[in-house]
Design a protein around this motif. Structure first.
Motif, PDB file in Angstrom:
ATOM      1  N   THR A 144       0.749  -1.224   0.076  1.00 10.18           N
ATOM      2  CA  THR A 144       0.082   0.005   0.044  1.00 10.18           C
ATOM      3  C   THR A 144       0.801   1.382   0.081  1.00 10.18           C
ATOM      4  O   THR A 144       2.080   1.202   0.395  1.00 10.18           O
ATOM      5  CB  THR A 144      -0.965   0.074   1.187  1.00 10.18           C
ATOM      6  N   SER A 145       0.234   2.297  -0.423  1.00  8.67           N
ATOM      7  CA  SER A 145       1.094   3.603  -0.629  1.00  8.67           C
ATOM      8  C   SER A 145       1.175   4.370   0.566  1.00  8.67           C
ATOM      9  O   SER A 145       0.354   4.256   1.326  1.00  8.67           O
ATOM     10  CB  SER A 145       0.562   4.256  -1.690  1.00  8.67           C
ATOM     11  N   GLU A 146       2.089   5.422   0.812  1.00  2.16           N
ATOM     12  CA  GLU A 146       2.222   6.193   1.923  1.00  2.16           C
ATOM     13  C   GLU A 146       2.570   7.654   1.333  1.00  2.16           C
ATOM     14  O   GLU A 146       3.724   8.071   1.753  1.00  2.16           O
ATOM     15  CB  GLU A 146       3.189   5.801   2.796  1.00  2.16           C
ATOM     16  N   SER A 147       2.067   7.980   0.402  1.00  2.00           N
ATOM     17  CA  SER A 147       2.283   9.183  -0.290  1.00  2.00           C
ATOM     18  C   SER A 147       2.299  10.619   0.604  1.00  2.00           C
ATOM     19  O   SER A 147       1.285  10.723   1.279  1.00  2.00           O
ATOM     20  CB  SER A 147       1.434   9.565  -1.431  1.00  2.00           C
ATOM     21  N   VAL A 172      -2.578  16.474  -2.046  1.00  2.00           N
ATOM     22  CA  VAL A 172      -3.472  15.996  -3.090  1.00  2.00           C
ATOM     23  C   VAL A 172      -3.591  17.283  -4.029  1.00  2.00           C
ATOM     24  O   VAL A 172      -3.629  16.813  -5.118  1.00  2.00           O
ATOM     25  CB  VAL A 172      -4.791  15.583  -2.310  1.00  2.00           C
ATOM     26  N   ASP A 195      -4.552   3.856  -5.140  1.00  2.00           N
ATOM     27  CA  ASP A 195      -5.526   3.573  -4.126  1.00  2.00           C
ATOM     28  C   ASP A 195      -6.774   4.584  -3.625  1.00  2.00           C
ATOM     29  O   ASP A 195      -6.870   5.589  -4.739  1.00  2.00           O
ATOM     30  CB  ASP A 195      -4.566   3.355  -2.769  1.00  2.00           C
ATOM     31  N   GLY A 196      -7.458   4.396  -2.809  1.00  2.00           N
ATOM     32  CA  GLY A 196      -8.530   5.302  -2.327  1.00  2.00           C
ATOM     33  C   GLY A 196      -9.608   4.928  -2.954  1.00  2.00           C
ATOM     34  O   GLY A 196     -10.590   5.843  -3.263  1.00  2.00           O
ATOM     35  N   LYS A 197      -9.743   3.678  -3.315  1.00  2.00           N
ATOM     36  CA  LYS A 197     -11.025   3.137  -3.939  1.00  2.00           C
ATOM     37  C   LYS A 197     -11.084   3.818  -5.323  1.00  2.00           C
ATOM     38  O   LYS A 197     -12.164   3.833  -6.014  1.00  2.00           O
ATOM     39  CB  LYS A 197     -12.258   3.400  -3.142  1.00  2.00           C
ATOM     40  N   LEU A 198     -10.014   4.288  -6.107  1.00  2.00           N
ATOM     41  CA  LEU A 198     -10.102   4.815  -7.447  1.00  2.00           C
ATOM     42  C   LEU A 198     -10.200   3.511  -8.612  1.00  2.00           C
ATOM     43  O   LEU A 198      -9.756   2.799  -7.970  1.00  2.00           O
ATOM     44  CB  LEU A 198      -9.099   5.677  -7.854  1.00  2.00           C
ATOM     45  N   GLN A 258      -7.865  -1.274  -5.333  1.00  2.00           N
ATOM     46  CA  GLN A 258      -6.808  -1.656  -4.492  1.00  2.00           C
ATOM     47  C   GLN A 258      -7.327  -2.387  -3.149  1.00  2.00           C
ATOM     48  O   GLN A 258      -7.095  -3.476  -2.891  1.00  2.00           O
ATOM     49  CB  GLN A 258      -5.719  -0.740  -4.284  1.00  2.00           C
ATOM     50  N   GLU A 259      -8.297  -1.545  -2.461  1.00  2.00           N
ATOM     51  CA  GLU A 259      -8.827  -1.835  -1.332  1.00  2.00           C
ATOM     52  C   GLU A 259      -9.556  -3.335  -1.595  1.00  2.00           C
ATOM     53  O   GLU A 259      -9.543  -4.108  -0.536  1.00  2.00           O
ATOM     54  CB  GLU A 259      -9.405  -0.794  -0.584  1.00  2.00           C
ATOM     55  N   ARG A 280      -4.738  12.066  -8.281  1.00  2.00           N
ATOM     56  CA  ARG A 280      -6.065  11.379  -8.116  1.00  2.00           C
ATOM     57  C   ARG A 280      -6.855  11.426  -9.357  1.00  2.00           C
ATOM     58  O   ARG A 280      -7.742  10.415  -9.323  1.00  2.00           O
ATOM     59  CB  ARG A 280      -6.447  11.361  -6.799  1.00  2.00           C
ATOM     60  N   SER A 328     -11.790   7.537 -11.808  1.00  2.00           N
ATOM     61  CA  SER A 328     -13.198   7.744 -11.487  1.00  2.00           C
ATOM     62  C   SER A 328     -13.682   9.094 -10.685  1.00  2.00           C
ATOM     63  O   SER A 328     -14.821   9.421 -10.490  1.00  2.00           O
ATOM     64  CB  SER A 328     -13.895   6.363 -10.546  1.00  2.00           C
ATOM     65  N   LEU A 329     -12.416   9.624 -10.568  1.00  2.00           N
ATOM     66  CA  LEU A 329     -12.629  11.311  -9.967  1.00  2.00           C
ATOM     67  C   LEU A 329     -12.913  11.969 -11.050  1.00  2.00           C
ATOM     68  O   LEU A 329     -12.995  13.218 -10.851  1.00  2.00           O
ATOM     69  CB  LEU A 329     -11.596  11.468  -8.621  1.00  2.00           C
TER      70      LEU A 329
END
Lengths: 539, 539
Positions: free
Chosen positions: B164-167, B171, B228-231, B254-255, B479, B484-485
């Motif tokens: 998983t990412s830790e950016s 944003v 990530d982030g459900k995109l 990803q989640e 993002r 999807s955003l």
């Protein structure tokens, strides 16, 4: 050996930084800490436990079937670890609510799936509702008049769409030394009864709004969620029998909500098709805390306790809030049990329910074990939340003197960086001593700030030693807390094993120590109010 | 008056910063610029146009029904503005593909809706597919053998779940002066034929993988999305008849993907129910660019052009990529037409299609109007992308000398901060002059960097003056891009009207100027290769 050298490094670092004055424990305890670090860091089960809870069981709304399933699972875990006195402690809550499926699609002017989540304890739709939307922002009862006669047969969008965000903050964060320094401040007491009353009143508004919508013949209510990025939340507070929301209610992603608003403004009202398949359960209105123990060797020495709320919202899997804390409690129990510790004081482990609806599980524990406050018994659920905090006198029960320390975890899944002394200046030296073996793991600060919003609050409010840890923020506040992103992916294995080990270590030392944390005086009246505060009559 | 003082402020700022040497235009042009600023900043239609395109029409996959609907809409817009010579220019593309609906649910060990998007040009499922998953990560053909005989009847998870990412990056961003300074560098030419070939080969891999899955009797392919982030994203490159993906293919958040991987690792394989309702359209394999003009007064003076790709992916509404550029082109056309400008040179407006599949629309325009390159005509779609860039000799057509300037917009929806001179040192002074009236709007830099990845690239590759603008990043790269955003919420009204006005202003000055942008020499061979580069035989 590695472990010993880590501790030594930690001590050296502290001496250099002059942050703490470590008082090393005796050789017996020192050996136990070394054993704990070895067991908990080299053979952690934290993430396997987390996966069972989050991935396999999933979210745990208070008094839902899933919460009960999780209780069974937790009790079985405690039993498998060899803990004693494993039991549930029921408390009065309200309706169960079980969500089976849901959907939302825009059907006109084009077909588009929308990102939504039903609000917890929303009524079901009984099949799809297909209807045009109306944008009717209402945030107080005074707004209702403007919409009378206009809502019949409509899906009502009740939030003001507002502006999109431009956050310059990073999504993911770890605390710097400077960040932690800012936490070390003594907060002067301040009583804000109007603030608390307003908070409760705001939460009651959703129900009033839904009743207005129902009376007007509206079919459903849609709120815009409070974070962008297609996240949804779905918190709901109307779970008392006879006091649930009057119409099916959904939380909708900002991007989807604002698109509907723009379309409604520039053309014919968009049509939606919504469905919520969910059922209420009024067979058992009691929710359950789950309790387990490692018995102490000295019955007169009292007990120490770790706790975390086990309930979650329905968005995501309830991972960082508060699967993380629950996992740390369970893993701490596993580690201490596996080590075969024989503490002087009993170590009690508590998994609270009803936290998200107003710290209801930990409040019930206090009422059952520690102290009572004269609260109007007709106040239920969220209405009892503020009332309990402000009722005097506090009447201690015999067990009041027995609880020597309580450690809570509920600030996401980030690793421990220190502990909040909650303004108890006298407790700081002992907290610092107990934390000192873990300084080199990154947990080296004892700060004075008070913290709120979770299950140590009512203990602190009656003068008992309830504490929680400074944790790295990760992406908890920025996007995970109460959102559809609250899944295991946003927990970190390294952070979780560190937190579990430190939680176990603090419990162990508190259970073995010759010293006790000094208590705050038993409060007899509210914290100081500001004598010069002028209340806004328009609020 | 306000406008004049804004310009004056801008000029003063430049003199102070010594960034540019503004050459003020003559009084007539100066008046036009003032008129443009008034019209475009005080009475902008950019966001209304954007809402019609993004909210009402939605995403525009090349050669889809929605793209054709958007073409009709754009042609009608241009006609309503009074533009001339409005027409489509078809080019060979491939299959249309229209997505009606889709869903993905985990049905065991618990019921959970999953966040997915079909990959563009995926086959439909023909109703729900319900089957267990198998986690079988494959990233090259050599991986196939390990999974032979294991995939029949399964939904195959083909991505390695990774970490998983830790950016730590914010944003949302706007460029600082320092950020822009870093863009001002002359890049030494570097030719990387292996890199281009690998890029094409990687894209071809999805099809090979799907064919392997089909041969093995697998039911569907699921990839993990790259943010990530459900995109979710859902890019697909297999749209040539007879060369589409062999099994239904989905991109999964990803989640949700990693949860499946963990469940599969710790218990019975989770079951999914997937469905994709989509149809191919082979009636018309041609895609269309849309062209419109404001005719010039001097037929011998050539033309200037603004362009943006009109096609999008299927995630979101194609707002920042590249509804934003399309809206700026359309709004610039509206503004210049409303002002009644009579430019010396024709101003041409182009809405390209097929950009996302390899700059195919702008390449077709070049082949039809400007120059040809000897590319194997059997290469289609993405395979023609790299080939075209590297084919020599370039044979100019008569119109080659007529195109005097091309301005492209495709870097999200952030406001203009300057322009990239694409390494053409000789062009910088004139670009700086034309940009000077807009310096006080925040667009004050001319930088040397070369940029890639969009529709000015093939023009630059044949020595023509194709430029694009430095834009504030906003949350485009973090993002929004291809996700999807990518909805209207992530565009900013103030940014869009600024960009539209500056685009119109650059066109206007380029169309009126006595000067012309100096061209690069016509390339006769690839850019310099590194004589000391040693190729990795394992790549």
């Amino acid at each position: 050996m590695t472990v010993r050298s880590r501790i030594a490094t930690g001590v050296a670092a502290i001496a250099f930084c002059a942050i703490a004055t470590p008082v090393l424990a005796g050789p017996a305890e020192d050996k136990l800490i070394a054993q704990l670090l070895d067991e908990g860091l080299n053979r952690s089960d934290a993430m396997e436990i987390a996966s069972e809870l989050m991935d396999r069981i999933g979210p745990r709304l208070t008094n839902s079937e899933n919460h009960r399933k999780a209780e069974d699972w937790a009790a079985a875990k405690f039993a498998a670890f060899g803990l004693k006195n494993i039991h549930r402690e029921p408390f009065e809550f309200g309706l169960g609510w079980n969500l089976k499926s849901y959907s939302a699609t825009m059907t006109s002017p084009r077909t588009l799936p929308l990102t939504v989540l039903p609000v917890a304890w929303s009524p079901a739709t009984g099949g799809p509702i297909t209807a045009p939307v109306i944008v009717a922002p209402m945030s107080k009862v005074e707004n209702f008049d403007a919409w009378k006669g206009k809502l019949a047969g409509k899906i009502v969008l009740v939030s003001l769409p507002g502006e999109t965000s431009e956050s310059k903050d990073p999504v993911f964060e770890r605390l710097s030394g400077e960040d932690m320094g800012k936490l070390d401040k003594y907060t002067l007491p301040r009583h804000d009864p109007e603030g608390l009353a307003m908070q409760v009143a705001r939460r009651g508004f959703a129900r009033k709004l839904s009743e207005f919508l129902k009376a007007e013949g509206a079919l459903a209510m849609v709120k815009m969620t409070y974070r962008d990025g297609k996240l949804v939340h779905g918190e709901g507070y109307d779970f008392i029998p006879g006091q649930t929301l009057a119409v099916p209610t959904m939380d909708m992603a900002q991007e989807d909500y604002r698109r509907l608003v723009r379309l409604a403004k520039t053309g014919a009202a968009p049509q939606l098709s919504l469905s919520i398949d969910a059922s209420f359960d009024d067979k058992d209105l009691m929710a359950d805390n789950v309790i387990a123990e490692i018995p102490g060797t000295d019955p007169k020495a009292g007990y120490v306790m770790a706790g975390a709320h086990f309930d979650s919202w329905i968005a995501g899997d309830g991972a960082s809030d508060n699967g993380a804390g629950s996992v740390a409690v369970i893993e701490a129990a596993r580690l201490l049990s596996k080590m075969g510790v024989k503490p002087k004081r009993t170590i009690r482990f508590a998994l609270w329910s009803g936290e998200e609806q107003g710290l209801l599980g930990s409040k019930a524990y206090i009422e059952q074990h520690l102290a009572t406050r004269p609260v109007d018994p007709s106040l239920k659920g969220i209405d009892s939340y503020a009332a309990w905090r402000n009722a005097y006198p506090i009447t201690p029960k015999p067990e009041y003197s027995q609880l020597k320390a309580y450690f809570n975890m509920d600030n996401g899944s980030g690793k421990f960086r220190g502990i909040y002394a909650e303004g108890n200046v006298g407790a700081a030296p002992l907290l610092r001593e107990w934390l000192s073996p873990f300084n080199s793991l990154g947990a080296d600060r004892v700060v004075m700030s008070k913290t709120g919003g979770t299950d140590h609050v009512y203990l602190q409010a009656i003068g008992l030693p309830g504490y929680q840890f400074i944790q790295d923020p990760l992406d908890y506040e920025s996007r995970v807390h109460h959102s559809s992103l609250d899944t295991l992916d946003h927990m970190r294995a390294d952070d979780m094993r560190q937190a579990s080990v430190i939680l176990a270590g603090m419990l162990l030392q508190a259970a073995m120590s010759d010293k006790e944390l000094p208590r705050s005086p038993l409060p007899t009246q509210p914290d100081a109010t500001d004598p010069f505060k002028v209340q806004d009559p328009n609020q």
